[in-house]
Design an enzyme around this catalytic site. Structure first.
Site, PDB file in Angstrom:
ATOM      1  N   HIS A 226       0.775  -1.012   0.105  1.00 34.60           N
ATOM      2  CA  HIS A 226       0.105  -0.026   0.104  1.00 34.60           C
ATOM      3  C   HIS A 226       1.018   1.084   0.011  1.00 34.60           C
ATOM      4  O   HIS A 226       0.706   2.126  -0.742  1.00 34.60           O
ATOM      5  CB  HIS A 226      -0.921  -0.111   1.371  1.00 34.60           C
ATOM      6  CG  HIS A 226      -1.714   1.214   1.259  1.00 34.60           C
ATOM      7  ND1 HIS A 226      -3.082   1.137   0.984  1.00 34.60           N
ATOM      8  CD2 HIS A 226      -1.469   2.394   1.977  1.00 34.60           C
ATOM      9  CE1 HIS A 226      -3.527   2.545   1.197  1.00 34.60           C
ATOM     10  NE2 HIS A 226      -2.533   3.096   1.866  1.00 34.60           N
ATOM     11  N   GLU A 227       1.854   1.294   0.883  1.00 32.61           N
ATOM     12  CA  GLU A 227       2.877   2.448   0.957  1.00 32.61           C
ATOM     13  C   GLU A 227       3.532   2.900  -0.234  1.00 32.61           C
ATOM     14  O   GLU A 227       3.761   3.935  -0.707  1.00 32.61           O
ATOM     15  CB  GLU A 227       3.584   2.314   2.109  1.00 32.61           C
ATOM     16  CG  GLU A 227       3.023   2.363   3.652  1.00 32.61           C
ATOM     17  CD  GLU A 227       2.180   3.628   3.784  1.00 32.61           C
ATOM     18  OE1 GLU A 227       2.305   4.625   3.394  1.00 32.61           O
ATOM     19  OE2 GLU A 227       1.149   3.293   4.526  1.00 32.61           O
ATOM     20  N   HIS A 230       1.914   4.879  -2.657  1.00 35.03           N
ATOM     21  CA  HIS A 230       1.931   6.145  -2.463  1.00 35.03           C
ATOM     22  C   HIS A 230       3.250   6.844  -3.108  1.00 35.03           C
ATOM     23  O   HIS A 230       3.586   7.649  -3.701  1.00 35.03           O
ATOM     24  CB  HIS A 230       1.823   6.789  -1.027  1.00 35.03           C
ATOM     25  CG  HIS A 230       0.594   6.221  -0.329  1.00 35.03           C
ATOM     26  ND1 HIS A 230      -0.536   6.922  -0.802  1.00 35.03           N
ATOM     27  CD2 HIS A 230       0.323   5.939   0.819  1.00 35.03           C
ATOM     28  CE1 HIS A 230      -1.750   6.694  -0.164  1.00 35.03           C
ATOM     29  NE2 HIS A 230      -1.456   5.939   0.903  1.00 35.03           N
ATOM     30  N   HIS A 236      -5.457   7.510  -2.468  1.00 31.81           N
ATOM     31  CA  HIS A 236      -6.330   6.672  -1.763  1.00 31.81           C
ATOM     32  C   HIS A 236      -7.203   6.387  -2.909  1.00 31.81           C
ATOM     33  O   HIS A 236      -7.889   7.367  -3.468  1.00 31.81           O
ATOM     34  CB  HIS A 236      -6.922   6.945  -0.495  1.00 31.81           C
ATOM     35  CG  HIS A 236      -5.902   6.883   0.544  1.00 31.81           C
ATOM     36  ND1 HIS A 236      -5.457   7.813   1.792  1.00 31.81           N
ATOM     37  CD2 HIS A 236      -4.848   5.709   0.870  1.00 31.81           C
ATOM     38  CE1 HIS A 236      -4.578   7.359   2.489  1.00 31.81           C
ATOM     39  NE2 HIS A 236      -4.185   6.132   1.846  1.00 31.81           N
TER      40      HIS A 236
END
Ligand SMILES: [Ca+2]
Ligand SMILES: [Ca+2]
Ligand SMILES: [Ca+2]
Ligand SMILES: [Zn+2]
Ligand SMILES: [Zn+2]
Length: 491
Positions: A226-227, A230, A236
């Site tokens: 997930h990170e 980014h 998101h």
């Protein structure tokens, strides 16, 4: 163009252990401890400040019936597809308490996806490890997390063992040198900076959490994947099936990316094995190199040890000192952390200009960043509202910018320097002192040229003048030392 933005993944846990087994954050009515109404309001305010850019006000003044508060509650309800009542109803509070990753605000989501790396071979390096598992397990989970994105796009990730890889991975706790301290066990899990120079792409995991390869703590693979989204420029998602949904989920389908995640990474970097088509479709000219073009972040890396380096503004900010030059920022924390650096927008996404002067008022925990005839107020990394007019301080109309500013706690005064004159502002009464402006050289013997930046530290004033910094004892009214300005950055 919108540049780099920090995204934080935050986990607000209802009960210890809930996250360990529950795949998502389905409201668990019965497991919720009875909360005080005041506690609900506090929770909601903190949540909305952190994720929906609710402006900070003293708690006593913040009302759940206030217009700005209600509109932020509604924004959050819209984002999560809740009933848009604007009230702190049961579902809303449950969601605020439930595991989730921090969306800084909804506006950001509504923009197209973020910036991208201007290349498709990206290096990463693991700077510090957690002790929760063997190093080779961390290596392998991080590698797997990158593979998720590599399999879905034209990107290749290359491990490096240096300290200046594109994506630096760190396990850290609490304050760790950027403006986004972690919070101990639970709460914030990790955060990552969007693509860019310096701190751009860097991914920090809160080592107060128990990291695991399985499901007995927080699954490092899932959070890292997930990170890294980014770190590659993704925002998101509102889709609960997406990896980029702002919530921790301990279980995932075999295919961890949703169609939406895949479409978003394709939009930034193109799909696997169809680079030529992608280039043709987008009409990128080959003179830029197909995967070199499209950089959306300015090339403004600065060499901090250049002997001629000057600063536009220097200011304390909490336990750190900020050095501004152009649209670039170095942050040196008082503790022994690495100096963090990058475009200002990396740390303060709203500030897309250079800073002329900056000062820090400790009792308000607020920094004031001045650009020409306007200024921002900043607490932590939170830039408050819109910039305000410099005339707010009571300057005459002809003052359209200042060179430097510094607040002196002992006297409660902020000094503003402009060419050869300066003003003294009384922060307690919030008025300019009578009899100003005065000549700098009259009151600061030894300081005879334009001051680039000024800061107050440990009882001394420091004037940054060209590539030098003058240490000034203002009780003795004399310069007591002169050194290289960038010696403050360890050069
Ligand atoms: Ca980086
Ligand atoms: Ca935490
Ligand atoms: Ca300046
Ligand atoms: Zn996130
Ligand atoms: Zn961090």
């Amino acid at each position: 163009m919108h540049v780099m933005v920090l995204s934080c993944c935050v986990l607000v846990l209802l009960l210890p252990g809930l996250c360990l087994s529950a795949p998502t954050f389905t409201p668990e009515v019965t497991s919720s401890p009875p909360a005080e109404p005041q506690g609900d309001l506090k929770l909601a305010i903190e949540y909305l400040q952190q994720f929906y850019n609710l402006q900070k006000e003293p708690l006593g003044r913040m009302k759940r019936s206030g217009a700005s508060f209600i509109s932020k509650v509604k924004e959050m309800q819209i984002f999560f597809g809740l009933n848009t009542s604007g009230a702190l109803d049961f579902d809303t509070l449950e969601l605020m308490r439930s595991p989730r990753c921090g969306v800084p605000d909804v506006e950001e989501y509504s923009q197209i996806q973020g910036t991208r790396w201007d290349k498709n071979v990206i290096t990463y390096s693991i700077g510090t490890y957690t002790r929760d598992m063997p190093r080779n397990t961390v290596d392998s989970l991080v590698d797997s997390a990158f593979s998720v994105w590599a399999r879905a796009s034209s990107l290749t990730f290359v491990r490096s063992y240096t300290r200046n890889a594109d994506i630096m991975v760190h396990f850290v706790t609490y304050e760790h040198g950027d403006l986004f301290p972690f919070d101990g066990p639970r709460g914030t899990l990790a955060h990552a900076f969007g693509p860019g120079l310096g701190v751009g792409g860097d991914t920090h995991f809160d080592d107060s959490e128990h990291w695991t390869a399985g499901d007995t703590g927080f699954n490092l693979f899932v959070v890292a994947a997930h990170e890294f989204g980014h770190a590659l420029g993704l925002k998101h998602s509102r889709n609960p099936e997406s990896l980029m949904y702002p919530s921790y989920k301990s279980s995932h389908p075999a295919n961890i990316l949703s169609d939406e995640d895949v479409a978003n990474i394709h939009a930034l970097y193109g799909p696997v094995r169809s680079r030529a088509n992608h280039v043709l479709r987008h009409g990128l000219s080959s003179q830029h190199g197909p995967w070199i073009s499209g950089s959306l972040f300015p090339r403004l890396m600065q060499n901090k040890c250049d002997p001629d380096l000057t600063f536009d503004a220097v200011s304390t900010l909490g336990d750190a000192t900020c050095f501004f030059r152009g649209r670039y920022l170095w942050i040196k924390h008082n503790e022994q952390y690495d100096i963090k650096e990058g475009p200002i927008t990396n740390f303060m996404p709203k500030i897309e200009t250079s800073i002329d002067a900056a000062f820090w008022v400790p009792r308000r925990s607020t920094a004031y960043l001045i650009h020409e005839s306007t200024f921002w107020t900043v607490r932590g990394s939170l830039v408050k509202g819109k910039p305000r007019a410099l005339s707010h301080f009571g300057f005459p109309a002809w003052v359209q910018d200042v060179d430097a500013a510094v607040h002196i706690v002992k006297t409660g005064r902020t000094l503003f320097f402009m060419h050869d004159i300066y003003w003294s502002y009384n922060e307690n009464r919030r008025v300019m002192d009578f009899g100003y402006p005065k000549y700098i050289s009259d009151d600061f013997p030894g300081v005879n040229t334009t001051i680039n930046a000024a800061v107050h530290k440990e009882g001394y004033l420091y004037f940054f003048i060209g590539p030098e910094v003058y240490k000034y004892d203002y009780t003795q009214k004399r310069v007591v030392a002169v050194e290289k300005a960038n010696s403050w950055l360890g050069c």
